[in-house]
Design an enzyme around this catalytic site. Sequence first.
Site, PDB file in Angstrom:
ATOM      1  N   ASP A   1       0.760   3.857  -3.120  1.00  0.00           N
ATOM      2  CA  ASP A   1       0.347   5.248  -2.947  1.00  0.00           C
ATOM      3  C   ASP A   1       1.232   6.178  -3.769  1.00  0.00           C
ATOM      4  O   ASP A   1       0.742   7.078  -4.465  1.00  0.00           O
ATOM      5  CB  ASP A   1       0.403   5.615  -1.463  1.00  0.00           C
ATOM      6  CG  ASP A   1       0.083   7.075  -1.213  1.00  0.00           C
ATOM      7  OD1 ASP A   1      -1.089   7.456  -1.322  1.00  0.00           O
ATOM      8  OD2 ASP A   1       1.016   7.847  -0.919  1.00  0.00           O
TER       9      ASP A   1
ATOM     10  N   GLU B   1       0.836  -1.207   0.000  1.00  0.00           N
ATOM     11  CA  GLU B   1       0.000   0.000   0.000  1.00  0.00           C
ATOM     12  C   GLU B   1       0.872   1.258   0.000  1.00  0.00           C
ATOM     13  O   GLU B   1       0.600   2.224  -0.734  1.00  0.00           O
ATOM     14  CB  GLU B   1      -0.910  -0.014   1.225  1.00  0.00           C
ATOM     15  CG  GLU B   1      -1.730   1.247   1.414  1.00  0.00           C
ATOM     16  CD  GLU B   1      -2.179   1.417   2.852  1.00  0.00           C
ATOM     17  OE1 GLU B   1      -2.477   2.567   3.224  1.00  0.00           O
ATOM     18  OE2 GLU B   1      -2.221   0.416   3.600  1.00  0.00           O
TER      19      GLU B   1
ATOM     20  N   ASP C   1      -7.075   1.043   0.261  1.00  0.00           N
ATOM     21  CA  ASP C   1      -5.750   0.496   0.546  1.00  0.00           C
ATOM     22  C   ASP C   1      -5.441  -0.686  -0.374  1.00  0.00           C
ATOM     23  O   ASP C   1      -4.308  -0.844  -0.842  1.00  0.00           O
ATOM     24  CB  ASP C   1      -5.666   0.041   2.005  1.00  0.00           C
ATOM     25  CG  ASP C   1      -5.684   1.202   2.986  1.00  0.00           C
ATOM     26  OD1 ASP C   1      -5.528   2.357   2.548  1.00  0.00           O
ATOM     27  OD2 ASP C   1      -5.869   0.949   4.195  1.00  0.00           O
TER      28      ASP C   1
ATOM     29  N   GLU D   1      -4.367   0.512  -3.862  1.00  0.00           N
ATOM     30  CA  GLU D   1      -2.968   0.955  -3.871  1.00  0.00           C
ATOM     31  C   GLU D   1      -2.023  -0.234  -3.790  1.00  0.00           C
ATOM     32  O   GLU D   1      -0.983  -0.259  -4.476  1.00  0.00           O
ATOM     33  CB  GLU D   1      -2.726   1.919  -2.711  1.00  0.00           C
ATOM     34  CG  GLU D   1      -3.444   3.249  -2.879  1.00  0.00           C
ATOM     35  CD  GLU D   1      -3.264   4.178  -1.698  1.00  0.00           C
ATOM     36  OE1 GLU D   1      -3.401   5.398  -1.895  1.00  0.00           O
ATOM     37  OE2 GLU D   1      -2.993   3.696  -0.569  1.00  0.00           O
TER      38      GLU D   1
END
Length: 226
Positions: free
Chosen positions: A44, A40, A113, A116
């Site tokens: 991101d 994650e 989450d 990502e």
Amino acid sequence: MSNRTFQRGDPIGHAFADPGLLAQALRHRSAGTPHNERLEFLGDGIVNLLIAEALYQRWPKADEGALTRARAELVREGALAVIGRTLNLGERLTLGPGELKSGGHRRDSILADAVEAIVAAIYLDCGFERCRAVVLPWFEPSLAALPVGKAEKDPKTRLQEWLQARQLPLPQYALISESGDEHAKQFHVACILEQPAARAEGQGTSRRLAEQQAAATVIAQLDSNT
């Protein structure tokens, strides 16, 4: 709730060479290790880069502030959760008993989450170029629907001006469905033209975004016919 291996034709658009990356991307920390938090973190950064690059290339007249606001809208938790639902991630997540019982597979934060984490998994599986090719289409409806600063008109405005310039009837927007909890609403809207005859649908976390997406699709239809 255990994950299922993605096959060709599934919404994600990528068959993993390393299925372990997919399994980890879909495993919430409540289900034990290895979970998806490190993926994650990486995802991101990749998502922010992909969206920043796309906006920079598509809207050359938009200033830094407009680009920053547009990116923030596209990568916010709610927007990523919509993508997660489109990819059917909720039913593929691996969650611990507590999260599963509390409906974690529907929670915006967990879905965002997971999106990502999957972006990072695709990047590690096959590199940046392939990652870009797979991931950007997930954002395309929102990219097309998003008004970026004063330099760019939003799709509903562009469609209205196109019709007015030709003295044609204005579009009608119809709500097809509204679903989800209060914190995770999903709107499904149709944009309908009488002349020239056209119809397209859009989805979003607000009715406005769904209408913008539908209008953007109608514009694409009109462009392809001219």
